[in-house]
Design an enzyme around this catalytic site. Structure first.
Site, short mmCIF file in Angstrom:
data_model
loop_
_atom_site.label_atom_id
_atom_site.label_comp_id
_atom_site.label_asym_id
_atom_site.label_seq_id
_atom_site.Cartn_x
_atom_site.Cartn_y
_atom_site.Cartn_z
N LEU A 234 47.40 74.64 -0.65
CA LEU A 234 48.02 73.54 -1.48
C LEU A 234 49.49 73.85 -1.78
O LEU A 234 50.40 72.88 -1.88
CB LEU A 234 47.29 73.27 -2.64
CG LEU A 234 47.63 72.12 -3.62
CD1 LEU A 234 47.56 70.77 -2.99
CD2 LEU A 234 46.88 72.02 -4.86
N LYS A 347 60.59 57.24 45.62
CA LYS A 347 61.44 58.00 44.88
C LYS A 347 60.50 59.05 44.01
O LYS A 347 59.45 58.57 43.62
CB LYS A 347 62.59 57.38 44.20
CG LYS A 347 62.04 56.31 43.20
CD LYS A 347 63.33 55.66 42.34
CE LYS A 347 62.79 54.52 41.40
NZ LYS A 347 63.92 54.07 40.81
N GLY A 356 57.94 50.25 34.05
CA GLY A 356 57.19 49.10 33.47
C GLY A 356 57.88 48.38 32.35
O GLY A 356 57.25 47.65 31.62
N ASP A 576 56.22 56.22 -6.06
CA ASP A 576 55.23 56.61 -7.14
C ASP A 576 54.58 55.36 -7.81
O ASP A 576 54.32 55.37 -9.09
CB ASP A 576 56.07 57.61 -8.23
CG ASP A 576 54.85 58.46 -9.00
OD1 ASP A 576 53.84 58.59 -8.32
OD2 ASP A 576 55.42 58.95 -10.05
#
Length: 762
Positions: A234, A347, A356, A576
C-alpha cells in the site's frame, strides 16, 4: 455283426470336451463380469448422483457464504451509520427506520452531535504530485539507469515470482514488474529491529529474501511472513500510515523499492507505450490528422494479439472489420495470382507497418493473406464497432476535421438560445454577485483576515485543518473559511494540490460548484474564503436516512453531471467525488466542494498522481496507467450506487482489499434488489473497467449520461435555471444558521509556524 466285429462307442475328444468346458466357463465369467459391471454402474451412478448433490450443496453454500460476507460487510457499515444516528439522537432509542429519518433531524439535535458521528465518513488519499513545483525539497529528475541495482538471474527470478504472487502487483504489466525487479535494492535488518512500525508513515514495499519476520498489531501477534513474500504494497501507492508492525525475529535480508521510484517506473513504462502507439497511429494516413484527444482514445482501445509462425492473421476473401498495426515481429503478405495454384508472396511487413485500415470505414473483403513469419508476432488491434463508438464513424471524423462540427454547434446554439436564456440570465446574475463580494473582501488584510471577519462556528474538520463559518464584522454577510495548516501540507508534500485548488477555484463560476472569493496566509495557515452553503452535507443526510429514493438520487446525480460538464469543458478533472464532498445551498441544490485533487489537463493528455477516495478510485488510477476525465464518470457510477443503497459497491476491511475488489470489476457483481434495472444499467456502463468504454467517455460525451433511460424525462433546463424544486431543500433562519452541521470541539493546540516560503504566491 456276423463277423464278430464290434461297433465302437462315440466318445468326446478330450480337446472338444475341454473346449466346451472353456466356453461355458467363459460364458459364466462374462455373465459374472456383466453383473459386476452393472453393479459398478449402479454404484457409479449413485456416487455421481451423490457427487452432484454435494456440488449443488457446495454451490449453494458458496453463494450463501458470498451473500453472508456481503451482508456482514454491509451490516458493519450500516452499524457504524446507526451508531452515528444514535449519537445524533443523544443515545435515545431509534424511533424510525433509517429510511424514514426526517430531513430536519439534524436541526433538532445538532447540539448533541460529537466527532463520533464522523466515524463513517470516507477520507481521501494522495501520493505526492508528479509535478512538485512548490516543493522546495523535491528530488532530482528520475533516472532509470541510476536506479537499477545489480542482481544475478536467480535473485531476479525469485523476486519476480514473489511480486507476481501478490494479489495487487500481479495485475501490472510484465514490463513494469521487470523494471521494479531491476530497481529493488537490498535492505538488511538485525534481529529485534522493526522493518515496519505501526502508526508510522510508509514509503517502501518489501520482499523477504532471508530470515524470519512476524506481524504484530499492538502487542498481538497476527502472523508470520513466509520467505519470498511481498509486503507493505500500500505504501507504494501513496503516503499512508502503517496499520501493523513487522519485526525481525532473526537477522533478515529484504529487497525494497521506494514509492517515488515505483511511481516513476509506472509512469515511464505507460508513457513509453503510449508514445510508441501514438507514433504508429500518426503513420496511418486515415488517422494522422486526428486531434490528440481522439488519438488518445484510440490508443486506449488498442488490444494486443499474439500469433505464432504460420498463423493466418487475415485470410484472402474473408470479410473483416478489424484494423491491425504490427507492434513486434514480421508478417508476409500473399495473394492469389493468375497462372499460379498457390498464393504468391507480395511483400513482407515489419514493426510499425499496418494493414486492414479499410475495415474502419466499411466491411472490407480482404484482398490478401497476412501470415506470421515468426513466433510471438504482436499486433495492435481495433475493430470498427469500438472505433465508431469511441471516436465516431470515419465520415463523422472527416466532418470533424473539415470544421463542420463547429458550424453545427453554432447553429445548435442559435436554435437553443431562447430555451437557455433563463440559465444564461442566472449565470450572469451569479457572476455579478460574485464580483461584488470579491470587491468587498479584496479590501481585507491579506495576512490578518480575522481583523474583518469573526468566527461563528466550525463546519468541518479534517487532516488539513478546519472549515469555519465566518461573517463580516457588523454585516450580515457570511462565508466559509477553509483554514489549512501549512506544516501539514509540507509534511505530506501536497503544496502542488493546494495551489491547484486555488488556481482552479479562482477560474470557476458555476451554480453547481462552491465559489472562492479570496485567499489569505499567515505563518501557520493558508486560508480560502469560500461561499457558505448551509443546507448541510449530503453525506450527513445519507447517513441519517440510510439511502435515497430514485427521484432524490436522480436530482443529486443531475447536479453532479452539470458540474462535471462545466469542469470538463474547461479541461478540469475533479478526482474526488463522494457524498462527503457535496454540500447543499439554501435552495437545496448540490455543489461540489474540496478541489484539492482537481487538475487541469490538456486535450488528449493524462495525469499520473494517485489520488482520490479508496472506495471511489478507478482501476486505472490504482494500476498507475495514467488517467483522464473518465475517472470522474467511474466515480459518478459509484455515487449512484451509494445514494441508492447507502454504501459504495467496493469496500474491504482495509484499503488494499478495497482496491483488489475494484480491480475485479463490477461486471459480475450481483446488485441488491433496491437498485432497479435502469439505474443498474447506468452504474454498470459508468463503471466499465476500460475507460474508453465508459458512458460519458464515448463519442457523444456527457450527453450520453443525460440521455440515459434512467434519466428520461428529467428537467435539465429547470435544473440549470434553478427553477426545479429540490427534494433536499431545508429551511434556514438566516445567513449564519449552521444547525444542519455537526458540532465540533475547539481545535487542540496551536500548529507550529511554517516559514519555508512555498506559499509566497498564495
Amino acid at each position: 455283426m456276423g463277423n464278430g466285429s464290434v461297433k465302437p462307442k462315440h466318445s468326446k475328444h478330450p480337446d472338444g470336451q475341454s473346449g466346451n468346458l472353456s466356453n461355458e466357463a467363459l460364458r459364466s465369467k462374462v455373465a459374472e463380469l456383466e453383473r459386476e459391471v452393472k453393479r459398478k454402474d449402479a454404484e457409479l451412478q449413485e456416487r455421481e448422483y451423490h457427487l452432484k448433490e454435494l456440488r449443488e450443496q457446495l454451490a449453494k453454500q458458496t453463494v450463501a457464504i458470498a451473500e453472508l460476507t456481503e451482508e456482514l460487510q454491509s451490516k458493519c457499515i450500516q452499524l457504524n451509520k446507526l451508531q452515528d444516528v444514535i449519537h445524533v439522537q443523544g443515545g435515545s432509542p431509534l424511533q424510525a427506520s433509517p429510511d424514514k429519518v426526517p430531513l430536519d433531524v439534524h436541526r433538532k439535535t445538532s447540539g448533541l452531535v460529537s466527532l463520533h458521528s464522523r466515524r463513517g465518513a470516507k477520507a481521501g488519499v494522495s501520493a505526492e504530485p508528479t509535478s512538485r513545483t512548490y516543493d522546495l525539497n523535491k528530488p532530482p529528475e528520475f533516472s532509470f539507469e541510476k536506479a537499477r541495482v545489480r542482481k544475478d538471474s536467480s535473485e531476479k527470478k525469485l523476486i519476480t515470482d514473489a511480486l507476481n504472487k501478490n494479489q495487487f502487483l500481479k495485475r501490472l504489466d510484465p514490463q513494469q514488474i521487470k523494471d521494479m525487479v531491476e530497481c529493488m535494492y537490498g535492505r538488511n535488518y538485525q534481529q529485534g529491529s522493526y522493518i515496519v512500525k505501526q502508526g508510522e508513515p510508509g514509503n517502501h514495499i518489501f520482499v523477504l529474501a532471508e530470515g524470519r519476520l512476524e506481524v504484530f498489531q499492538g502487542e498481538k501477534l497476527l502472523s508470520s511472513i513466509p520467505m519470498w513474500t511481498t509486503f507493505g504494497e500500500l505504501a507504494i501507492l501513496y503516503n499512508c500510515t502503517r496499520t501493523a508492525s513487522v519485526k525481525a525475529i532473526t537477522n533478515v535480508k529484504t529487497w525494497a523499492l521506494d514509492r517515488e521510484v515505483f511511481q516513476n517506473i509506472m509512469r515511464r513504462t505507460a508513457q513509453a507505450r503510449d508514445e510508441e502507439y501514438r507514433n504508429f497511429l500518426r503513420s496511418v494516413s486515415l488517422l494522422k490528422n486526428l486531434p490528440e484527444d481522439k488519438l488518445t482514445k484510440i490508443i486506449d482501445c488498442l488490444e494486443v494479439e499474439y500469433y505464432d509462425k504460420g498463423d493466418y492473421i487475415i485470410r484472402e476473401g474473408e470479410e473483416g472489420s478489424t484494423f491491425f498495426i504490427l507492434a513486434k515481429g514480421k508478417v508476409k503478405v500473399t495473394q492469389s495470382t493468375e497462372g499460379h495454384d498457390q498464393p504468391q508472396l507480395i511483400k513482407t511487413l515489419q514493426k510499425g507497418e499496418y494493414f486492414g485500415e479499410k475495415a474502419l470505414i466499411s466491411d472490407d473483403v480482404r484482398s490478401a493473406n497476412i501470415i506470421a513469419e515468426e513466433n510471438d508476432v504482436a499486433c495492435l488491434v481495433i475493430d470498427r464497432e469500438t472505433f465508431n463508438q469511441t471516436v465516431g464513424t470515419f465520415d463523422e471524423l472527416q466532418k470533424y476535421l473539415e470544421g463542420y462540427v463547429a458550424t453545427l454547434n453554432r447553429d445548435d446554439e442559435k436554435r437553443h438560445a431562447k430555451r437557455s436564456m433563463s440559465s444564461w440570465k442566472l449565470s450572469k446574475a451569479l457572476s455579478l454577485e460574485m464580483i461584488q463580494l470579491k470587491e468587498k473582501v479584496a479590501r481585507f488584510s491579506s495576512t490578518s483576515p480575522f481583523q474583518n471577519l469573526e468566527i461563528i462556528a466550525t463546519l468541518g474538520v479534517g487532516g488539513f485543518g478546519r472549515v469555519e463559518l465566518v461573517k463580516v464584522k457588523n454585516e450580515n454577510i457570511a462565508f466559509a473559511m477553509k483554514c489549512i495548516r501549512k506544516k501539514h501540507i509540507v509534511d505530506t508534500k501536497q503544496q502542488e494540490h493546494v495551489y491547484s485548488e486555488k488556481r482552479i477555484l479562482e477560474e470557476l463560476c458555476s451554480p453547481f460548484i462552491v465559489k472562492l472569493y479570496r485567499t489569505f496566509k499567515d505563518n501557520k495557515y493558508v486560508y480560502m474564503l469560500l461561499e457558505a452553503c448551509l443546507g448541510g452535507e449530503l453525506w450527513s443526510i445519507l447517513r441519517d436516512r440510510g439511502s435515497f429514493d430514485e427521484p432524490t438520487s436522480k436530482f443529486c446525480v443531475a447536479c453532479v453531471t452539470e458540474a462535471f460538464d462545466y469542469l470538463h469543458r474547461l479541461g478540469i478533472i475533479y478526482r474526488d467525488l463522494k457524498p462527503e464532498n457535496l454540500i447543499l445551498d439554501a435552495d437545496g441544490y448540490l455543489k461540489l466542494v474540496d478541489f484539492g485533487f482537481a487538475k487541469k489537463i490538456g486535450s488528449g493528455q493524462k495525469t499520473w498522481t494517485f489520488c482520490g477516495t479508496p472506495e471511489y478510485v478507478a482501476p486505472e488510477v490504482i494500476l498507475n496507467k495514467g488517467h483522464d476525465f473518465s475517472v470522474d464518470f467511474w466515480s459518478l457510477g459509484i455515487l449512484v450506487y451509494e445514494l441508492l443503497t447507502g454504501n459504495p459497491p467496493f469496500s474491504g476491511i482495509d484499503q488494499m482489499m478495497t482496491y483488489n475488489l475494484i480491480l475485479k470489476g463490477i461486471e459480475k457483481m450481483d446488485f441488491p434488489r433496491k437498485i432497479t434495472r435502469r439505474p443498474e444499467d447506468l452504474i454498470r456502463r459508468l463503471c466499465r473497467q476500460n475507460p474508453t468504454e465508459r458512458l460519458g467517455n464515448l463519442k457523444n460525451g456527457i450527453n450520453d449520461i443525460k440521455k440515459h433511460r434512467w434519466l428520461n424525462g428529467f428537467n435539465w433546463e429547470g435544473l440549470k435555471a434553478r427553477s426545479l424544486p429540490s427534494p433536499l431543500r431545508r429551511e434556514l433562519s438566516g445567513p449564519i444558521d449552521h444547525s444542519y452541521f455537526d458540532k465540533y470541539p475547539p481545535e487542540k493546540g496551536v500548529p507550529p509556524d511554517e516559514m519555508s516560503g512555498w506559499d509566497k504566491d498564495f
